[in-house]
Design a protein around this motif. Structure first.
Motif, PDB file in Angstrom:
ATOM      1  N   VAL A 136     -12.087   4.830  -3.230  1.00 38.43           N
ATOM      2  CA  VAL A 136     -11.205   4.678  -1.966  1.00 38.43           C
ATOM      3  C   VAL A 136     -11.348   6.274  -1.472  1.00 38.43           C
ATOM      4  CG1 VAL A 136      -9.607   5.251  -3.548  1.00 38.43           C
ATOM      5  CG2 VAL A 136      -9.018   3.925  -1.678  1.00 38.43           C
ATOM      6  N   ARG A 193      -8.840   1.291   2.632  1.00 42.09           N
ATOM      7  CA  ARG A 193      -7.724   1.083   2.213  1.00 42.09           C
ATOM      8  C   ARG A 193      -7.456   0.198   1.239  1.00 42.09           C
ATOM      9  NH1 ARG A 193      -6.515   5.127   4.410  1.00 42.09           N
ATOM     10  NH2 ARG A 193      -5.258   5.590   5.896  1.00 42.09           N
ATOM     11  N   ILE A 194      -6.721   0.402   0.349  1.00 47.58           N
ATOM     12  CA  ILE A 194      -6.732  -0.121  -1.283  1.00 47.58           C
ATOM     13  C   ILE A 194      -5.231  -0.503  -1.996  1.00 47.58           C
ATOM     14  CG2 ILE A 194      -5.892   1.593  -2.454  1.00 47.58           C
ATOM     15  CD1 ILE A 194      -7.107   0.713  -4.738  1.00 47.58           C
ATOM     16  N   MET A 195      -4.943  -2.151  -2.380  1.00 44.31           N
ATOM     17  CA  MET A 195      -3.788  -2.811  -2.724  1.00 44.31           C
ATOM     18  C   MET A 195      -3.790  -2.454  -3.602  1.00 44.31           C
ATOM     19  SD  MET A 195      -2.831  -6.571  -0.940  1.00 44.31           S
ATOM     20  CE  MET A 195      -1.580  -6.715  -2.390  1.00 44.31           C
ATOM     21  N   PHE A 196      -2.767  -2.144  -4.780  1.00 45.58           N
ATOM     22  CA  PHE A 196      -3.187  -1.689  -6.110  1.00 45.58           C
ATOM     23  C   PHE A 196      -1.794  -2.792  -6.745  1.00 45.58           C
ATOM     24  CE2 PHE A 196      -2.410   2.438  -4.274  1.00 45.58           C
ATOM     25  CZ  PHE A 196      -3.442   2.682  -4.386  1.00 45.58           C
ATOM     26  N   GLU A 254       0.586  -3.037  -8.637  1.00 45.55           N
ATOM     27  CA  GLU A 254       1.524  -2.910  -8.408  1.00 45.55           C
ATOM     28  C   GLU A 254       1.902  -2.568  -6.983  1.00 45.55           C
ATOM     29  OE1 GLU A 254       0.664   0.732  -9.404  1.00 45.55           O
ATOM     30  OE2 GLU A 254       0.037  -0.758 -11.014  1.00 45.55           O
ATOM     31  N   ARG A 267       4.060  -0.335  -5.388  1.00 45.34           N
ATOM     32  CA  ARG A 267       4.144   0.915  -4.877  1.00 45.34           C
ATOM     33  C   ARG A 267       4.826   1.041  -3.643  1.00 45.34           C
ATOM     34  NH1 ARG A 267      -1.451   4.394  -7.291  1.00 45.34           N
ATOM     35  NH2 ARG A 267      -1.271   2.522  -9.198  1.00 45.34           N
ATOM     36  N   LEU A 268       5.677   0.402  -3.293  1.00 45.81           N
ATOM     37  CA  LEU A 268       6.221   0.762  -1.757  1.00 45.81           C
ATOM     38  C   LEU A 268       7.390   2.300  -2.437  1.00 45.81           C
ATOM     39  CD1 LEU A 268       7.442  -2.804  -0.865  1.00 45.81           C
ATOM     40  CD2 LEU A 268       5.221  -1.400  -0.459  1.00 45.81           C
ATOM     41  N   LEU A 269       7.528   2.584  -0.880  1.00 48.51           N
ATOM     42  CA  LEU A 269       8.293   4.051  -1.674  1.00 48.51           C
ATOM     43  C   LEU A 269       9.329   3.149  -1.351  1.00 48.51           C
ATOM     44  CD1 LEU A 269       6.585   6.444   1.013  1.00 48.51           C
ATOM     45  CD2 LEU A 269       6.514   6.370  -1.536  1.00 48.51           C
ATOM     46  N   LEU A 302       3.504   3.464   6.923  1.00 51.48           N
ATOM     47  CA  LEU A 302       3.530   4.942   6.004  1.00 51.48           C
ATOM     48  C   LEU A 302       1.935   5.429   6.839  1.00 51.48           C
ATOM     49  CD1 LEU A 302       4.862   6.131   3.544  1.00 51.48           C
ATOM     50  CD2 LEU A 302       2.700   5.923   2.534  1.00 51.48           C
ATOM     51  N   GLY A 303       2.568   6.217   7.254  1.00 51.13           N
ATOM     52  CA  GLY A 303       0.876   7.019   7.419  1.00 51.13           C
ATOM     53  C   GLY A 303       0.287   7.020   8.693  1.00 51.13           C
ATOM     54  N   SER A 343       2.859  -4.829   0.674  1.00 48.23           N
ATOM     55  CA  SER A 343       2.019  -3.944   1.095  1.00 48.23           C
ATOM     56  C   SER A 343       0.797  -4.486   0.526  1.00 48.23           C
ATOM     57  CB  SER A 343       2.245  -3.376  -1.228  1.00 48.23           C
ATOM     58  OG  SER A 343       0.881  -3.869  -1.932  1.00 48.23           O
ATOM     59  N   ARG A 345       0.643  -3.204   4.570  1.00 50.19           N
ATOM     60  CA  ARG A 345       0.429  -1.449   4.613  1.00 50.19           C
ATOM     61  C   ARG A 345      -0.597  -1.737   4.872  1.00 50.19           C
ATOM     62  NH1 ARG A 345       3.733   1.362   0.096  1.00 50.19           N
ATOM     63  NH2 ARG A 345       1.483   0.494  -1.138  1.00 50.19           N
ATOM     64  N   ALA A 346      -1.371  -2.305   4.088  1.00 54.59           N
ATOM     65  CA  ALA A 346      -2.600  -2.012   3.989  1.00 54.59           C
ATOM     66  C   ALA A 346      -3.089  -2.709   5.724  1.00 54.59           C
ATOM     67  CB  ALA A 346      -3.568  -2.682   2.492  1.00 54.59           C
ATOM     68  N   HIS A 402      -3.476  -0.422   9.230  1.00 56.56           N
ATOM     69  CA  HIS A 402      -4.849   0.761   9.054  1.00 56.56           C
ATOM     70  C   HIS A 402      -5.619   0.213   9.460  1.00 56.56           C
ATOM     71  CE1 HIS A 402      -2.094   3.827   7.229  1.00 56.56           C
ATOM     72  NE2 HIS A 402      -1.775   2.723   7.165  1.00 56.56           N
TER      73      HIS A 402
END
Lengths: 264, 281
Positions: free
Chosen positions: A72, A97-100, A102, A104-106, A117-118, A157, A160-161, A164
């Motif tokens: 990434v 794009r990466i999915m973690f 966790e 990792r949402l804000l 985001l972004g 999440s 989110r990926a 994009h």
């Protein structure tokens, strides 16, 4: 280029819904990485066809997650190169794009803003909304992440990926922290979205059953290198309990357990 | 059913207790309840004074204090002193707060600035700022600068420390995520660092509001010719206990007001925090 007319190599079986692959071709050449003198990646080589779904399995500490961080662009290798669609890649790129593990949402952004985001402006919000619909959470757009369940957060999440429109999707144990039922749902969701969109997907997982369910190829990693590369030629959707599924799962598991360094 | 969860009857009992309270006082509102004890306190105080248990030369009755409000506001003295005290408090807080915030941002984001500044700031921080009062009087006389300078010194460090800590404790995994999702330096700062540090910064703000009033009281009592603190120390020389008590009450009210404002900000800016989330109806 890599994504020319030849659809899917021998390792990938034909699927009922064959879409044109939009994924990237990936080639990793002699990747080396050490942290404080310990080799985590050891001249690692492998390549992926456009639109292929590969799973990396191995014991903890075998370098799986480090590999993803290199792909990434969050880490630079000590030696070796990554090529995406034939171009050298050593930076963050919008097609990957990466999915973690966790979510990792804000926590201070609504679900929709997290997904967007972004992304900029109206267009960005539109694709965020579309991605949220694709994971079945359009009605939670205005909620705070804190009120969602673990499975829902992980779906956000994923959205989110997806927002994009990535062509190379990295999945770093995204289902590791979910309960068994939610995990099955999530696997089906990821498989469905992958079949629809045909991005190249690389999944790191501890769960051999998950690897057999989702991947065209299972890559076994051992101390920083690839020890085995297995094709999975089962028709989709795959079900646990089928004979061939069980045989393959047992084989991979057996192999992992037999690698030196077991506790017992 | 056997083996019921012990938590269930417990919660039920608690609910029953609040139900009971509500039934006894149907109009009881959670906004009024916090004022129960202050009101009770004044009632007992007034009763004690009226019954003659409390010597009015030692402690005037609440009604006497209330009367002094009218006396002082008619002459305009009260409002003028209140105005000047608030002016000092606010300007000291704004200057000191901004300094603390900027220093916090600077040292938290740059290792060089941290190495350069943090030791000095930590040393300066351990000096009780009120110990500077005699020097400050020599430097600035008893003009406005002296009071504002002292407040700046007092207010700066809580905000500095909490800003630094807040920024440093932003989850690096969120930063990684932001980078992967295409955020540049400015956007990372705006969308991740600042919101992530905000709750800690607000803790600093609330703490420094307390320091602000305390500093003002001391500074005005020692070196001033106006303001509430001056009003109080002046009243001491004339044995006007009612004015002295009034000044103390005013400080309590102003302090409470500042705290309410800070809480409002928290509720507004930290609406996403689980403790501020209301259960869905």
């Amino acid at each position: 280029m890599f994504f020319s007319g030849k659809t899917r190599a021998a390792s990938a079986p034909s699927h009922p819904h064959t879409a044109v692959p939009t994924g990237t071709a990936v080639r990793i050449c002699g990747l080396d990485k050490s942290y404080v003198g310990r080799k985590v990646l050891d001249s690692l080589n492998f390549s992926m066809q456009p639109g292929e779904f590969a799973a990396v399995v191995g014991r903890s500490g075998c370098g799986k997650s480090t590999l993803l961080r290199h792909l990434v662009g969050l880490e630079l290798p000590d030696a070796g190169e990554v090529f995406v669609d034939g171009q050298r890649r050593d930076f963050l790129h919008s097609d990957t794009r990466i999915m973690f593990q966790e979510d990792r949402l804000l926590p201070w952004k609504s679900v929709l803003r997290n997904v967007g985001l972004g992304l900029d402006g109206e267009e960005g919000l539109r694709s965020a909304r579309a991605a949220l619909t694709a994971v079945g959470l359009a009605d939670r757009a205005d909620d705070w992440p804190a009120v969602l369940s673990g499975g829902q957060k992980q779906r956000v999440s994923l959205a989110r990926a997806l927002a994009h429109a990535p062509r190379f999707m990295l999945l770093d144990e995204p289902m590791g922290a979910l309960d068994a039922l939610t995990r099955l749902e999530m696997q089906r969701l990821i498989e469905r979205l992958w079949l629809e969109r045909r991005f190249t997907a690389l999944l790191v997982t501890h769960d051999v059953g998950e690897a057999v369910t989702l991947a065209d190829r299972i890559i076994l990693m051992e101390s920083g290198r690839i020890a085995r590369d297995l094709a999975v030629n089962l028709p989709r959707p795959r079900r646990r309990g089928e004979k061939e599924f069980g045989r393959l799962e047992a084989e991979v598991l057996e192999w992992i357990m037999s690698v030196h360094g077991g506790f017992i | 059913m056997t083996g019921t969860d012990p938590a269930v009857p417990k919660g039920g009992k608690r609910r029953a207790a609040s139900d009971l309270l509500r039934r006894l006082h149907p109009e009881t509102d959670s906004r009024l309840l916090p004022w129960l004890f202050p009101v009770l306190f004044f009632a007992v105080w007034q009763a004690g004074s009226s019954a003659g248990w409390i010597n009015s030369r030692v402690l005037p009755s609440p009604l006497d204090v209330f009367a002094s409000v009218f006396r002082l506001s008619e002459s305009g003295e009260l409002w003028e002193n209140l105005r000047i005290s608030c002016f000092r408090a606010v300007s000291g807080f704004v200057i000191g707060g901004s300094l603390g915030l900027l220093l916090g941002f600077a040292t938290a984001t740059s290792r060089l600035l941290e190495t350069l500044l943090d030791t000095s700031l930590q040393m300066f921080r351990t000096i009780p700022h009120l110990a500077l009062t005699p020097l400050v009087i020599i430097w600035f006389g008893i003009g406005e600068q002296a009071k504002i300078f002292l407040i700046v010194c007092g207010v700066m460090f809580p905000i500095y420390l909490n800003t630094f800590h807040g920024i440093r404790s932003v989850d690096p995994r969120l930063m990684d995520m932001g980078r992967v999702y295409g955020l540049g330096r400015r956007e990372l700062w705006r969308q991740i660092v600042l919101p992530g540090a905000l709750s800690s910064i607000l803790v600093g703000v609330r703490f420094s509001l307390g320091v602000m009033w305390m500093t003002l009281i001391v500074a005005e009592a020692i070196a001033a010719s106006s303001g509430i603190g001056y009003m109080a120390s002046n009243a001491r020389e004339m044995m006007q206990t009612d004015v002295m008590v009034l000044s103390i009450l005013l400080y309590a009210l102003l302090g409470k007001l500042a705290d309410v404002l800070a809480r409002r900000l928290e509720r507004r800016w930290l609406a996403w925090r689980p403790e501020f989330l209301k259960a869905a109806p």
